[in-house]
Design a protein around this motif. Structure first.
Motif, PDB file in Angstrom:
ATOM      1  N   HIS A  47       0.838  -1.194   0.000  1.00  0.00           N
ATOM      2  CA  HIS A  47       0.000   0.000   0.000  1.00  0.00           C
ATOM      3  C   HIS A  47       0.879   1.252   0.000  1.00  0.00           C
ATOM      4  O   HIS A  47       1.897   1.321   0.664  1.00  0.00           O
ATOM      5  CB  HIS A  47      -0.899   0.018   1.245  1.00  0.00           C
ATOM      6  CG  HIS A  47      -1.914  -1.084   1.259  1.00  0.00           C
ATOM      7  ND1 HIS A  47      -3.182  -0.944   0.733  1.00  0.00           N
ATOM      8  CD2 HIS A  47      -1.846  -2.351   1.734  1.00  0.00           C
ATOM      9  CE1 HIS A  47      -3.851  -2.069   0.893  1.00  0.00           C
ATOM     10  NE2 HIS A  47      -3.068  -2.949   1.498  1.00  0.00           N
ATOM     11  N   LEU A 105       1.910   0.185 -10.296  1.00  0.00           N
ATOM     12  CA  LEU A 105       0.736  -0.197 -11.085  1.00  0.00           C
ATOM     13  C   LEU A 105       0.984  -1.520 -11.790  1.00  0.00           C
ATOM     14  O   LEU A 105       2.138  -1.901 -12.028  1.00  0.00           O
ATOM     15  CB  LEU A 105       0.432   0.879 -12.137  1.00  0.00           C
ATOM     16  CG  LEU A 105       0.047   2.274 -11.632  1.00  0.00           C
ATOM     17  CD1 LEU A 105      -0.013   3.239 -12.804  1.00  0.00           C
ATOM     18  CD2 LEU A 105      -1.280   2.230 -10.900  1.00  0.00           C
ATOM     19  N   SER A 141      -6.064   0.520 -13.892  1.00  0.00           N
ATOM     20  CA  SER A 141      -6.364   1.846 -13.368  1.00  0.00           C
ATOM     21  C   SER A 141      -6.641   1.776 -11.870  1.00  0.00           C
ATOM     22  O   SER A 141      -7.472   0.977 -11.423  1.00  0.00           O
ATOM     23  CB  SER A 141      -7.591   2.421 -14.089  1.00  0.00           C
ATOM     24  OG  SER A 141      -8.169   3.483 -13.376  1.00  0.00           O
ATOM     25  N   ARG A 142      -5.956   2.604 -11.097  1.00  0.00           N
ATOM     26  CA  ARG A 142      -6.193   2.624  -9.648  1.00  0.00           C
ATOM     27  C   ARG A 142      -7.628   3.038  -9.310  1.00  0.00           C
ATOM     28  O   ARG A 142      -8.267   2.391  -8.478  1.00  0.00           O
ATOM     29  CB  ARG A 142      -5.186   3.553  -8.966  1.00  0.00           C
ATOM     30  CG  ARG A 142      -3.835   2.898  -8.718  1.00  0.00           C
ATOM     31  CD  ARG A 142      -2.926   3.795  -7.893  1.00  0.00           C
ATOM     32  NE  ARG A 142      -1.702   3.111  -7.556  1.00  0.00           N
ATOM     33  CZ  ARG A 142      -1.530   2.347  -6.481  1.00  0.00           C
ATOM     34  NH1 ARG A 142      -2.535   2.169  -5.659  1.00  0.00           N
ATOM     35  NH2 ARG A 142      -0.381   1.761  -6.242  1.00  0.00           N
ATOM     36  N   HIS A 161      -9.921   0.155 -10.157  1.00  0.00           N
ATOM     37  CA  HIS A 161      -9.730  -0.952  -9.224  1.00  0.00           C
ATOM     38  C   HIS A 161     -10.371  -0.646  -7.875  1.00  0.00           C
ATOM     39  O   HIS A 161     -11.019  -1.508  -7.275  1.00  0.00           O
ATOM     40  CB  HIS A 161      -8.241  -1.251  -9.033  1.00  0.00           C
ATOM     41  CG  HIS A 161      -7.987  -2.341  -8.038  1.00  0.00           C
ATOM     42  ND1 HIS A 161      -7.664  -2.079  -6.724  1.00  0.00           N
ATOM     43  CD2 HIS A 161      -8.044  -3.686  -8.150  1.00  0.00           C
ATOM     44  CE1 HIS A 161      -7.512  -3.219  -6.074  1.00  0.00           C
ATOM     45  NE2 HIS A 161      -7.731  -4.210  -6.912  1.00  0.00           N
ATOM     46  N   ALA A 162     -10.200   0.581  -7.391  1.00  0.00           N
ATOM     47  CA  ALA A 162     -10.792   0.956  -6.102  1.00  0.00           C
ATOM     48  C   ALA A 162     -12.313   0.837  -6.153  1.00  0.00           C
ATOM     49  O   ALA A 162     -12.942   0.359  -5.198  1.00  0.00           O
ATOM     50  CB  ALA A 162     -10.381   2.376  -5.741  1.00  0.00           C
ATOM     51  N   ARG A 166      -3.685  -5.140  -4.322  1.00  0.00           N
ATOM     52  CA  ARG A 166      -4.109  -6.023  -5.411  1.00  0.00           C
ATOM     53  C   ARG A 166      -4.024  -7.496  -5.014  1.00  0.00           C
ATOM     54  O   ARG A 166      -4.002  -8.374  -5.879  1.00  0.00           O
ATOM     55  CB  ARG A 166      -3.247  -5.773  -6.660  1.00  0.00           C
ATOM     56  CG  ARG A 166      -3.271  -4.343  -7.183  1.00  0.00           C
ATOM     57  CD  ARG A 166      -4.669  -3.839  -7.509  1.00  0.00           C
ATOM     58  NE  ARG A 166      -5.285  -4.558  -8.593  1.00  0.00           N
ATOM     59  CZ  ARG A 166      -5.343  -4.132  -9.856  1.00  0.00           C
ATOM     60  NH1 ARG A 166      -4.804  -2.978 -10.195  1.00  0.00           N
ATOM     61  NH2 ARG A 166      -5.950  -4.840 -10.780  1.00  0.00           N
TER      62      ARG A 166
END
Length: 541
Positions: free
Chosen positions: A99, A104, A124-125, A128-129, A485
């Motif tokens: 974290h 990426l 893509s962050r 994904h979030a 992830r």
């Protein structure tokens, strides 16, 4: 036009020179220019010049073992592609995957996209979030416990089939059962247990939990699943009664899944501009067909499931439908199907591979098997139900160490998952890497770090979990990946393995026909047993 005419008029020698010039331009110039400052790190010469080396290794199914050999030869840092450095230090895990470090997923994951990007392959962050917020509650410990009855139902069905095989073994019969040959001798049935673990895992997660109904592999003793012939037509009928009439064909789902994994893992290590050309190669064409068929399984299953809105059962698909993002929006049609496909792939493969590997190692180490059975007999004494409950086995120490030791020595995900260094660069194990460098930490190798696990790292020895430094073990053990992830379904996987392993080894005893038999594996994205031939009989409990 003049240039084109000149190129057409070139002879073979001239074309060869042109080809060599292109190769030098594409491969040698970047090597000499060294934009990511990694030329100093050792590795195979071809790997330092081209992605072909890693693509070739991946396509042959033994990437983790080959990279591990390189780390044994060269040390902590190994260059496995022109812009990819493998780091075999457990301390790198938290930096590369943790974290707050900003790394990426690389373009490796683009090769795993079929319907649309899902939780696993989105790079893509923000995406994904959003997806993780919708999906994560499904795999909370509280939610996962709601799935336990489905797991226990299918285990009971497996036991009915295996009891029949055991009866044949006692009678000394021989013959064919389903897709796998079996024979009876010496009071045991001798057979390949891998297909049965595949049937079990697919019926539980890929059928019952993900899509609301079993694929029926355990009943038919056959690897088969319905596939939508036309994805477009099935999606158009999505959630409508017409979905019940979509055109389907049946294909061997396990084989399709295996082909897809090998295809995507091999294609993903090639540069994006090479991939369209690679797909024209016959081997890759077969893999691309597997991608379409695997997506067709999810498309057909979701369409059929949603054509029955009166179905109020608790399963993954129902929970995915109920999920909402921060704006209160649910998943759309394609997104829902893509996430269901992700659960099908992740849940079935990991459970079947791990269950098979555990069976092999316990069959090869009878003293470990007996010690586990003693613990199970004592904990489950007086319980006449052949299938254990999660509550009854979740705190059995030796059971837990047996599972962990198998996940250490046979990690289903053994390759180093590639990550891109973010803007500003990253320092890993005292070395600085600029933005855009691809880094990975190979689970297969760190699970064999002698400084953490002891000198006998290749031995299956659960007792090491009571002996080793707990802090070092905790930061090195990586069966479900690490950081934001990491595997979202680890709670479900843990429940399944505890219940499956406890129930099976309380009821049955396994041996190897040849005590020196080595479990052969093949690796795509995941490392899988090729077969696992054992002798089985019922225990007197």
């Amino acid at each position: 036009m003049l240039l084109l005419d000149r190129l057409v008029g070139l002879d073979l020698v001239s074309w060869t020179l042109v080809g060599l010039s292109v190769v030098l331009l594409v491969h040698l110039v970047p090597y000499l220019f060294d934009p990511h400052a990694i030329r100093k790190y050792p590795g195979p010469l071809l790997a330092r010049l081209s992605d072909i080396w890693l693509g070739w290794v991946a396509a042959h199914g033994h990437r983790s073992e080959r990279v591990h050999e390189l780390h044994q030869k060269y040390g902590t840092f190994v260059r496995i592609a022109p812009n990819h450095l493998s780091i075999s230090d457990p301390d790198a895990l938290q930096v590369v995957y943790g974290h707050g470090t900003g790394t990426l997923k690389s373009n490796f994951y683009d090769a795993f996209v079929s319907i649309q990007r899902g939780l696993f392959n989105t790079r893509s962050r923000p995406q994904h979030a959003r997806k993780r917020k919708i999906v994560s509650h499904i795999f909370s410990q509280k939610s996962v416990l709601e799935f336990e009855p489905h797991v226990r139902t299918h285990l009971a069905l497996l036991f009915k089939q295996w009891d029949k095989l055991c009866e044949g073994g006692v009678k000394g019969l021989s013959g064919e059962e389903g897709e796998g040959g079996w024979r009876g001798r010496e009071g045991r049935v001798w057979y390949d247990c891998l297909p049965w673990y595949n049937y079990l895992a697919f019926d539980i997660i890929a059928g019952d939990l993900a899509f609301g109904s079993s694929f029926g592999m355990l009943v038919a003793c056959k690897d088969s699943a319905p596939v939508a012939v036309s994805h477009k037509a099935a999606m158009a009928a999505y959630g409508d009664s017409a979905a019940r009439d979509i055109e389907i064909q049946h294909f061997p789902a396990v084989q399709v899944l295996n082909d897809r994994g090998e295809y995507s893992a091999s294609l993903g290590v090639l540069p994006p501009h090479w991939r369209p050309l690679a797909k024209r190669i016959p081997w890759f064409s077969k893999g691309n067909q597997a991608v379409q068929r695997l997506a067709g399984i999810a498309v057909a299953a979701v369409a059929q499931r949603l054509a029955n809105p009166e179905n109020d059962r608790v399963d993954l698909l129902a929970k995915l439908q109920d999920g909402r993002d921060d704006n209160g929006d649910p998943m759309g049609r394609e997104e829902l199907t893509a996430e269901a496909l992700t659960q099908l792939i992740a849940g079935s493969d990991t459970t079947s591979n791990s269950s098979c590997a555990i069976t092999y190692h316990l069959a090869r180490n009878p003293h470990v098997q007996r010690k586990l059975q003693d613990e199970l007999d004592q904990a489950l004494a007086g319980d006449d139900d052949p299938v254990a409950t999660y509550e009854s086995v979740k705190r059995l120490p030796y059971l837990e160490t047996v599972i962990n030791e198998a996940l250490r020595i046979h990690s289903t995900s053994g390759i180093g998952l590639p990550r891109l260094v973010p803007e500003g660069g990253l320092t890993v194990c005292g070395k600085f890497f600029p933005e855009g460098t691809v880094l990975s930490v190979p689970t297969y190798t760190i699970h064999r770090d002698a400084s953490v696990w002891g000198e006998d790292v290749e031995a299956f020895r659960p007792e090491r979990w009571f002996e080793q430094d707990k802090v070092a073990v905790q930061k090195t053990f990586n069966p479900f990946s690490f950081g934001p992830r990491s595997c979202v379904g680890r709670n479900l996987a843990s429940l399944e393995l505890l219940v499956i392993v406890a129930s099976i080894f309380r009821r049955y005893e396994f041996v190897l026909e040849d005590p020196e038999y080595e479990l052969e594996t093949r690796e795509g994205f995941l490392r899988k047993p090729v077969e696992c031939k054992v002798g089985m009989r019922r225990r007197n409990v």
